[in-house]
Design an enzyme around this catalytic site. Structure first.
Site, PDB file in Angstrom:
ATOM      1  CG  ASP A 290      -1.830   1.139   1.374  1.00  0.00           C
ATOM      2  OD1 ASP A 290      -1.801   1.989   0.582  1.00  0.00           O
ATOM      3  OD2 ASP A 290      -2.888   1.079   2.109  1.00  0.00           O
TER       4      ASP A 290
ATOM      5  CB  SER B 250       1.129  13.951 -15.259  1.00  0.00           C
ATOM      6  OG  SER B 250      -0.002  14.173 -15.866  1.00  0.00           O
TER       7      SER B 250
ATOM      8  CE1 TYR C 124      -2.273  11.729 -11.558  1.00  0.00           C
ATOM      9  CE2 TYR C 124      -2.151  13.407 -13.257  1.00  0.00           C
ATOM     10  CZ  TYR C 124      -1.863  12.263 -12.866  1.00  0.00           C
ATOM     11  OH  TYR C 124      -1.236  11.347 -13.799  1.00  0.00           O
TER      12      TYR C 124
ATOM     13  CE  LYS D  83       1.432  11.648 -11.298  1.00  0.00           C
ATOM     14  NZ  LYS D  83       2.130  10.429 -11.244  1.00  0.00           N
TER      15      LYS D  83
END
Length: 271
Positions: free
Chosen positions: A63, A143, A157, A161
């Site tokens: 995890d 990304s 996100y 990133k």
């Protein structure tokens, strides 16, 4: 004889998408690959696929929101296989809600934890061995959302990133003279299972025009197999064709909004 014979590689998110393709390519060049992720069945399937092709792979269920599990995994690798030569931080997760107006704390925290904090924990865990051995390669899949943030990827996100891109630049500038190669890869849209979490999952036709997971895996392999004197600091990989993301962005704008706030004509406006 492969270019990575006997090297030990850890690949997170190794059960599917970019991680699976990367594990297969590294193993084909002789690396002993530890595929890491949440779902043991998919990890074991990748390990079996590598084994059937004559490679060596090990599945480890971890995890990536639990520091102790990540550290235990690295210590197991070091005890059973040896010092880690290559760390590929590929695992990623996005929030359900994209608009910062509606994101709850748990959604924010889990997204940042997987995309940024886990990378810090794993780098910190493998770095002493790499430094003692005299070198290593760390590759992190960030990304394009890091440099082109939008509602499509979502607030947490994009922020995570961008943070991990900064972290990798720090790693490069701090440890390059210790022969630690640090590479950040910034893909655009890649046809991976994370697309299923989009507010409007892309169609099969749209996915076919995206970057393939194997395209990114080829880039990872290049970074690993260049002479030790050479580092690719950052690499942007994007689809040649730009699709219309406007409708998806508008849906993302209103997903999770309270009842009565979103325009009635916006698909996916439900909370």
């Amino acid at each position: 004889m492969g270019a990575l014979d006997r090297q030990i590689a850890i690949v997170t998110g190794g059960g599917s998408g970019i991680g699976r393709s990367t594990a297969l390519r590294l193993a084909a060049e002789g690396a002993r690959v530890v595929v890491v992720g949440r779902r043991l069945d998919t990890l074991e399937a990748v390990a079996r696929e590598i084994g059937a092709a004559g490679g060596q792979a090990y599945a480890r269920q971890v995890d990536l929101q639990k520091r102790a599990e990540m550290i235990d995994m690295v210590r197991w690798v070091e005890a059973e296989l040896g010092t880690v030569d290559i760390l590929v931080n590929n695992a990623g997760a996005s929030s359900r809600v994209r608009n910062i107006q509606w994101i709850d704390e748990a959604d924010w925290d889990s997204t940042v934890s997987v995309n940024l904090t886990a990378v810090y924990v794993l780098i910190q865990a493998v770095l002493p061995g790499m430094l003692a051995r005299g070198g290593g390669t760390v590759i992190t899949v960030s990304s394009l959302a890091a440099v082109r943030p939008s509602l499509l990827g979502g607030a947490p996100y994009g922020a995570a990133k961008a943070g991990v891109r900064n972290l990798m630049t720090y790693l490069h500038s701090t440890f390059r003279n210790n022969h630690i190669r640090s590479t950040t890869i910034l893909p655009g849209e890649v046809n991976t299972p994370i697309m299923d979490t989009r507010v409007r999952p892309p169609s099969a036709e749209e996915r076919a025009a995206m970057v393939s997971p194997d395209d990114v895996a080829q880039a990872v392999l290049l970074c690993c197999t260049l002479p030790a004197r050479t580092t690719i600091e950052e690499l942007v990989i994007s689809p040649t064709l730009q699709r219309d993301q406007g409708p998806d962005t508008e849906i993302s704008r209103w997903l999770g909004a309270p009842d009565g706030v979103a325009p009635a004509n916006v698909p996916g406006k439900q909370a």
